[in-house]
Design an enzyme around this catalytic site. Structure first.
Site, PDB file in Angstrom:
ATOM      1  N   SER A  98       0.832  -1.200   0.000  1.00 55.53           N
ATOM      2  CA  SER A  98       0.000   0.000   0.000  1.00 55.53           C
ATOM      3  C   SER A  98       0.864   1.246   0.000  1.00 55.53           C
ATOM      4  CB  SER A  98      -0.908   0.022   1.231  1.00 55.53           C
ATOM      5  OG  SER A  98      -1.593   1.250   1.315  1.00 55.53           O
TER       6      SER A  98
ATOM      7  N   HIS B 208      -0.777  -1.179  -4.436  1.00 57.38           N
ATOM      8  CA  HIS B 208      -2.103  -0.801  -3.960  1.00 57.38           C
ATOM      9  C   HIS B 208      -2.187   0.713  -3.850  1.00 57.38           C
ATOM     10  CE1 HIS B 208      -5.914  -1.918  -2.006  1.00 57.38           C
ATOM     11  NE2 HIS B 208      -5.701  -0.914  -1.151  1.00 57.38           N
TER      12      HIS B 208
ATOM     13  N   ASP C 274      -4.312   3.818  -2.932  1.00 56.06           N
ATOM     14  CA  ASP C 274      -5.488   4.246  -2.170  1.00 56.06           C
ATOM     15  C   ASP C 274      -5.958   5.608  -2.656  1.00 56.06           C
ATOM     16  OD1 ASP C 274      -5.949   2.153  -0.150  1.00 56.06           O
ATOM     17  OD2 ASP C 274      -3.923   2.660   0.510  1.00 56.06           O
TER      18      ASP C 274
ATOM     19  N   MET D 105      -8.666   8.407  -2.211  1.00 57.70           N
ATOM     20  CA  MET D 105      -9.659   8.886  -1.247  1.00 57.70           C
ATOM     21  C   MET D 105     -10.123  10.281  -1.645  1.00 57.70           C
ATOM     22  SD  MET D 105      -7.774   7.777   2.306  1.00 57.70           S
ATOM     23  CE  MET D 105      -6.840   6.269   2.453  1.00 57.70           C
TER      24      MET D 105
ATOM     25  N   HIS E 114      -7.705   1.196  -5.243  1.00 58.24           N
ATOM     26  CA  HIS E 114      -8.747   1.045  -4.231  1.00 58.24           C
ATOM     27  C   HIS E 114      -9.487   2.369  -4.114  1.00 58.24           C
ATOM     28  CE1 HIS E 114      -9.763   0.100   0.273  1.00 58.24           C
ATOM     29  NE2 HIS E 114     -10.842   0.180  -0.485  1.00 58.24           N
TER      30      HIS E 114
ATOM     31  N   MET F  48     -11.800   4.586  -2.622  1.00 57.68           N
ATOM     32  CA  MET F  48     -12.573   4.956  -1.434  1.00 57.68           C
ATOM     33  C   MET F  48     -13.239   6.294  -1.716  1.00 57.68           C
ATOM     34  SD  MET F  48      -9.992   3.625   1.557  1.00 57.68           S
ATOM     35  CE  MET F  48      -8.499   3.628   0.561  1.00 57.68           C
TER      36      MET F  48
ATOM     37  N   MET G 111     -12.027  -5.455   3.920  1.00 52.04           N
ATOM     38  CA  MET G 111     -11.282  -4.501   4.734  1.00 52.04           C
ATOM     39  C   MET G 111     -11.193  -4.995   6.173  1.00 52.04           C
ATOM     40  SD  MET G 111     -10.236  -1.913   2.936  1.00 52.04           S
ATOM     41  CE  MET G 111      -9.877  -0.698   4.218  1.00 52.04           C
TER      42      MET G 111
ATOM     43  N   GLY H 293      -9.877   4.820   5.132  1.00 52.77           N
ATOM     44  CA  GLY H 293      -9.680   6.257   5.303  1.00 52.77           C
ATOM     45  C   GLY H 293      -8.316   6.682   5.790  1.00 52.77           C
TER      46      GLY H 293
ATOM     47  N   GLY I 133      -4.130   5.082   7.103  1.00 57.95           N
ATOM     48  CA  GLY I 133      -3.226   3.967   7.332  1.00 57.95           C
ATOM     49  C   GLY I 133      -2.842   3.831   8.795  1.00 57.95           C
TER      50      GLY I 133
ATOM     51  N   ASP J 123      -7.091  -6.099   3.335  1.00 60.44           N
ATOM     52  CA  ASP J 123      -6.399  -4.815   3.445  1.00 60.44           C
ATOM     53  C   ASP J 123      -6.668  -4.202   4.799  1.00 60.44           C
ATOM     54  OD1 ASP J 123      -5.331  -2.273   3.125  1.00 60.44           O
ATOM     55  OD2 ASP J 123      -6.887  -1.577   1.744  1.00 60.44           O
TER      56      ASP J 123
ATOM     57  N   GLY K 163      -3.923  -3.311   8.396  1.00 58.62           N
ATOM     58  CA  GLY K 163      -3.225  -3.838   9.559  1.00 58.62           C
ATOM     59  C   GLY K 163      -2.593  -5.203   9.331  1.00 58.62           C
TER      60      GLY K 163
ATOM     61  N   GLY L 247       1.067  -2.131   4.218  1.00 58.95           N
ATOM     62  CA  GLY L 247       1.682  -0.823   4.038  1.00 58.95           C
ATOM     63  C   GLY L 247       2.898  -0.632   4.911  1.00 58.95           C
TER      64      GLY L 247
END
Length: 228
Positions: A9, A34, A36, A38, A68, A70, A140, A145, A147, A174, A176, A196
């Protein structure tokens, strides 16, 4: 047996050197990156959009951008992401009322289509029709929203349930995920791992990628044997 895919990520990368960071991950064994995206509406954060993705695509030959999305109204951004070189467009089922037509629109633009569900969304919203049409399902294990959140273990059974219904589908996890949590995801059936901080902040990121991949391969071999 499904292929083990590691998708670092970039949210955890140095954005000032984004293309170089992506290339570093690919050189280290990552299959996907990946990305992200947003919008500040679907999630309370803003990251990157099509112009940045386009720059990365031009600067890193051969990159597979796992986008991804979002975002609210994910239908609006398909053309922009496709034009920017997106390889996979993964949208949240919570953000649309017409997922199957959106999947078709994504395919029409030459991208793979993914559907994502947030921690409080049951796996049942991924109907057989939606799951069969999509190329990938994303579960998820943190709230979308930002990391650096802690892995939410109660989401793992959704992976198992989806794997039982879609034995040959790419299932991504995705949030943690790292060396201490990847085993739970892999044993539940996930073959695509997003990580990530665990990769980008590691002293030996190549070793982390290899370790994650090995864990997934071992789990996939066991699943394949049980199905035989």
């Amino acid at each position: 047996m499904l292929k083990a895919i590691i998708s670092p990520s970039v949210l955890a990368s140095d954005f000032g050197q984004l293309s170089a960071e992506c290339k570093r991950m690919m050189d280290g064994g990552a299959e996907w990156l990946h990305m992200d995206v947003m919008d500040g509406h679907f999630v309370p954060n803003i990251t990157m959009g099509a112009p940045i993705l386009s720059c990365v695509h031009k600067g890193v030959p051969g990159i597979f951008m796992d986008c991804h999305m979002m975002v609210s109204e994910p239908e609006k951004w398909v053309d922009d992401i496709a034009n920017a070189g997106g390889s996979l467009y993964c949208f949240h089922l919570e953000a649309t009322s017409a997922p199957t037509s959106l999947i078709q629109k994504i395919h029409d633009r030459g991208m793979k289509a993914g559907v994502a569900i947030s921690p409080d969304t049951p796996s049942s919203v991924v109907t057989n029709e939606i799951g069969s049409a999509a190329d990938m399902i994303l579960v998820m294990t943190v709230y979308p929203g930002r990391g650096g959140q802690k892995f939410i273990e109660r989401c793992v059974p959704k992976v198992s349930e989806l794997r039982a219904r879609f034995p040959d589908k790419d299932i991504e996890v995705d949030g943690g995920v790292g060396p201490t949590t990847v085993g739970k995801c892999a044993d539940a059936g996930s073959n695509v791992i997003v990580a990530g901080t665990a990769i980008f902040s590691a002293d030996d990121p190549n070793g982390v990628i290899a370790s994650l991949k090995s864990t997934v391969n071992t789990a996939q071999e066991k699943i394949a044997q049980e199905r035989a």
